[in-house]
Design a protein around this motif. Structure first.
Motif, short mmCIF file in Angstrom:
data_model
loop_
_atom_site.label_atom_id
_atom_site.label_comp_id
_atom_site.label_asym_id
_atom_site.label_seq_id
_atom_site.Cartn_x
_atom_site.Cartn_y
_atom_site.Cartn_z
N HIS A 1 -119.61 6.00 -24.97
CA HIS A 1 -120.24 6.62 -23.79
C HIS A 1 -119.57 6.14 -22.52
N ASN A 2 -119.27 4.84 -22.47
CA ASN A 2 -118.55 4.33 -21.31
C ASN A 2 -117.18 4.99 -21.19
N VAL A 3 -116.53 5.20 -22.34
CA VAL A 3 -115.21 5.84 -22.31
C VAL A 3 -115.33 7.23 -21.71
N MET A 4 -116.31 7.99 -22.20
CA MET A 4 -116.47 9.37 -21.71
C MET A 4 -116.79 9.38 -20.22
N ASN B 1 -111.96 15.03 -20.51
CA ASN B 1 -112.84 16.16 -20.22
C ASN B 1 -112.51 17.40 -21.05
N GLU B 2 -111.51 17.31 -21.92
CA GLU B 2 -111.19 18.45 -22.79
C GLU B 2 -111.67 18.24 -24.21
N LEU C 1 -113.99 9.94 -31.66
CA LEU C 1 -114.38 9.09 -32.79
C LEU C 1 -113.61 9.45 -34.04
N SER C 2 -113.40 10.74 -34.26
CA SER C 2 -112.67 11.12 -35.47
C SER C 2 -111.20 10.71 -35.37
N MET C 3 -110.67 10.71 -34.15
CA MET C 3 -109.31 10.20 -34.00
C MET C 3 -109.25 8.73 -34.38
N ASP D 1 -110.26 8.91 -17.63
CA ASP D 1 -109.68 10.24 -17.44
C ASP D 1 -108.97 10.68 -18.71
N ARG D 2 -108.23 9.74 -19.29
CA ARG D 2 -107.59 10.04 -20.57
C ARG D 2 -107.90 8.92 -21.55
#
Ligand SMILES: Nc1ncnc2c1ncn2[C@@H]1O[C@H](COP(=O)(O)OP(=O)(O)O)[C@@H](O)[C@H]1O
Ligand SMILES: [Mg+2]
Lengths: 251, 440
Positions: free
Chosen positions: A206-209, A230-231, A238-240, A213-214
């Protein structure tokens, strides 16, 4: 989205310890006023990668470019002279020194006669801590007497005080409660608007989101990929992290 | 002094016993008070042992205290350097042998090598000798540092090797001979009737020291006011000033009441064609030169450790070597410099102890490393690193030397002395561990 010369480019960085390829041909970059999250499981190589930028490690191969110019960062001193400041995961505090002693470690303020100017360093420390952690009072005790959150704020103060252009934060909120974490988030946003580039290693998606920015994702020392936050959705990221594959739509 | 070299506890918010309030107000480290207490215990213990067993106290006499002050100098000087070594989590077992080797080289230099060129008793001999000795000490120390820092050989091993190698080298230098007598100017650095400043000199030094103490108190008060830091209560300042001055003037009184031995007085009267009877001429010794050397070394080392970047880095490396390196401190180069300094101090101690003996012997400095380490550790230097003070180490040297002299006076032989000092070391470290747990 980003145009022009990146503030930092780490190109094709590799470093191995014994047989382990801790970082394996990784390329990442960072623009002014941008926060790039570095994600991945424990042992993915995130800390090792940023240590090649902070001068703690010397990469076996690869290049580091600052504002498009190749630079050699052989030790922490070189990194500091490039205005790179780092908050290490381990905090890297000398437990027997005070907050001021740690904040100015390696860059002590000295009087005209060359002696340490303790009063000035303490006064400066009071100022910056007043901004970052107004409840902080323990200026005259060694940092071993501080709580985890207080220690973390000393480490953050040290990175912020010296007018960094490039800030590396390796899990800066690991030891913090919700309130303090919120303060760090606000600090990151404030620094971002001042035009700093920030590499942020952070586990809380959540903090990451919210902050990044990337996001660049690593697994087993290799770069899985970099996405514009944002894309994609948090599930994509998470799946990455888990599968080690870039989602098809965010190419 | 527990840890932060510049911790400044606020003085007005401490409750508790009268004693802890006193310690807080004066900002005297309680551990220092403990050591002073132990020292007084030792001194009075030996003195009253003499009173009870022999009908005469022999410890608290000007003569014994003056001798004690001279005797502790060699260990004391080296202990100040050992603090830096131990604070940075290293050890130096080679100091005694380095002292022996440098002492031997200096002995040969002034007795056999230089006089053929300069002539016996040339005034430059002692200067060249000391300069060469100190430089040699720096080189040997730096070599230790390089092996430890750049080749990553544990300091215990490097200096254990040095302990054996330099002792052997000292023996080879003179094929086992004792080199004596040293240059007469050089000998003054070891103390003795001529190697002391005398009565007037001692009073001048005492007056200057008192003035410096009082000035220091006022200056620190002014500095605190300037930065709005909490002030010590006035009574505490007054107490500190009075106590410091009393200590200084007390030691002047002691050294001013120890007089030249009759034989030397006689010779002095003959040499100067005086007409007084030797029984009527009392010439006070005053502070011995080696004591002044120790005091100056201790002050410089204290400034180095508490006021300079170098000292700050020493503590940082001891507290967290990794953090120190990440802060851009060149830990390896620092290690070389610290050992070089230690080597120089060992050489300075070689000057003091060979001058005191007026000869360079093969045994010079033997087992000194143990007493030096004991002094530093008894004085509160933590073997875990990061913690230690110069004044503690000097006090530690005074404690071990007091024990040694006291036991010699009582008539204990070396074997018993070793047992006692060994036990004291262990007990001191144990007490220190308890103390640190309590104050955490
Ligand atoms: N100094 C080192 N010596 C040996 N192995 C190391 C060292 N530093 C990191 N590694 C290894 O490199 C890998 C990546 O570690 P790290 O960068 O700390 O991961 P992350 O920060 O992503 O959790 C791990 O396998 C770790 O054991
Ligand atoms: Mg990590």
């Amino acid at each position: 989205m980003n145009t022009g010369t990146p503030l930092v480019e780490m190109r094709d960085i590799s470093i191995a310890f014994g047989g382990i390829k801790a970082v394996d041909h990784v390329t990442i970059d960072l623009y002014p006023g941008e926060v790039v999250g570095l994600l991945g499981h424990n042992g993915a190589g995130k800390s090792t990668l940023i240590k090649c930028l902070s001068g703690a490690y010397n990469a076996d191969s690869g290049q580091v470019l600052i504002n498009g110019n190749e630079v050699e960062i052989k030790n922490p001193r070189d990194a500091r002279s490039q205005n790179i400041e780092t908050i290490y995961q381990t905090l890297a505090l000398a437990d027997n020194l005070t907050a001021a002693g740690n904040l100015f470690l390696g860059r002590e303020l000295v009087s005209s006669r060359g002696f340490l100017d303790e009063s000035a360093m303490e006064a400066e420390t009071r100022k910056i801590m007043g901004r970052l952690n107004p409840n902080f009072r323990k200026f005259n005790v060694p940092v071993s007497a501080l709580s985890g959150g207080q220690r973390q704020s000393v480490a953050i103060a040290r990175a912020v005080y010296f007018n960094a252009k490039i800030l590396i934060m390796d899990e800066p909120t690991a030891a913090l409660g919700p309130h303090e974490t919120q303060m760090v988030s606000e600090l990151i946003q404030e620094l971002k608007t001042q035009g700093l580039g920030i590499f942020l290693i952070e586990h809380d998606i959540h903090n990451v989101m919210k902050l990044c920015d990337r996001a660049s994702v690593m697994k087993n020392g290799q770069l899985v990929g970099t996405v514009n936050v944002n894309e994609v959705t948090d599930e994509d990221i998470l799946s990455m992290i888990i599968l080690g594959k870039k989602p098809a739509k965010a190419a | 002094m527990t840890t932060a070299p510049h911790s400044r506890p606020a003085s007005n918010d401490v409750k508790g016993s009268l004693f802890s309030r006193f310690a807080a107000a004066t900002e005297i480290d309680t551990r220092l008070l403990g050591m002073a207490g132990a020292l007084l215990l030792i001194w009075f213990g030996f003195h009253f042992y003499g009173v009870l067993v022999r009908g005469e106290g022999f410890f608290l006499t000007p003569r014994n205290l003056w001798n004690l002050s001279v005797q502790m100098c060699s260990i004391g000087v080296m202990a100040t350097g050992m603090v830096l070594v131990i604070v940075t989590r290293n050890i130096d077992l080679s100091v005694g042998s380095v002292l022996g080797f440098v002492g031997m080289v200096m002995g040969l230099l002034q007795v056999e090598w230089l006089p053929p060129y300069l002539g016996l008793g040339h005034p430059a001999i002692w200067i060249i000798t000391v300069a060469v000795g100190l430089s040699l000490g720096v080189l040997i120390g730096a070599l230790n540092g390089v092996l430890i820092a750049y080749l990553a050989i544990p300091s215990f091993i490097v200096t254990l090797g040095g302990l054996m190698a330099w002792r052997g080298a000292a023996f080879l230098m003179a094929s086992g001979r004792t080199i004596s007598p040293v240059d007469s100017n050089f000998a003054l650095l070891g103390g003795g009737p001529y190697g002391s400043v005398g009565s007037t000199g001692s009073w001048i030094i005492g007056a200057v020291a008192c003035a410096a103490i009082i000035y220091g108190l006022f200056a620190s008060r002014a500095n605190r006011r300037k930065h709005d830091f909490p002030q010590r209560p006035v009574w505490a300042e007054a107490f500190m000033g009075a106590f410091g001055c009393a200590l200084v003037l007390g030691s002047v009184l002691v050294v001013d009441n120890y007089f030249w031995p009759k034989g030397i007085v006689k010779k002095y009267i003959e040499d100067n064609h005086l007409t007084v009877a030797p029984e009527d001429l009392f010439i006070a010794q005053g502070f011995a030169y080696p004591v002044l050397i120790l005091v100056v070394v201790a002050m410089l080392m204290t400034v180095l450790m508490t006021r300079t970047r170098f000292g700050r880095y020493v503590f940082a490396i001891g507290g967290n070597p990794e953090a120190a390196a990440l802060s851009g401190i060149n830990v390896r180069w620092m290690t070389v410099k610290i050992y070089a300094l230690m080597g120089m101090l060992a050489a300075l101690s070689a000057v003091i102890s060979s001058a005191r003996l007026t000869s360079a012997t093969n045994a010079l400095g033997q087992t000194d490393e143990l007493y030096v380490i004991a002094a530093a550790v008894i004085g509160g230097t933590s073997l875990a690193g990061g913690v230690g003070t110069i004044y503690g180490a000097v006090l530690g040297a005074l404690v071990t030397e007091s024990l040694r002299t006291g036991m010699v006076l009582i008539g204990f032989d070396t074997a018993v002395q070793n047992i006692v000092v060994g036990l004291v070391l262990i007990v001191a470290v144990y007490l220190d561990i308890i103390y640190r747990k309590r104050t955490k």
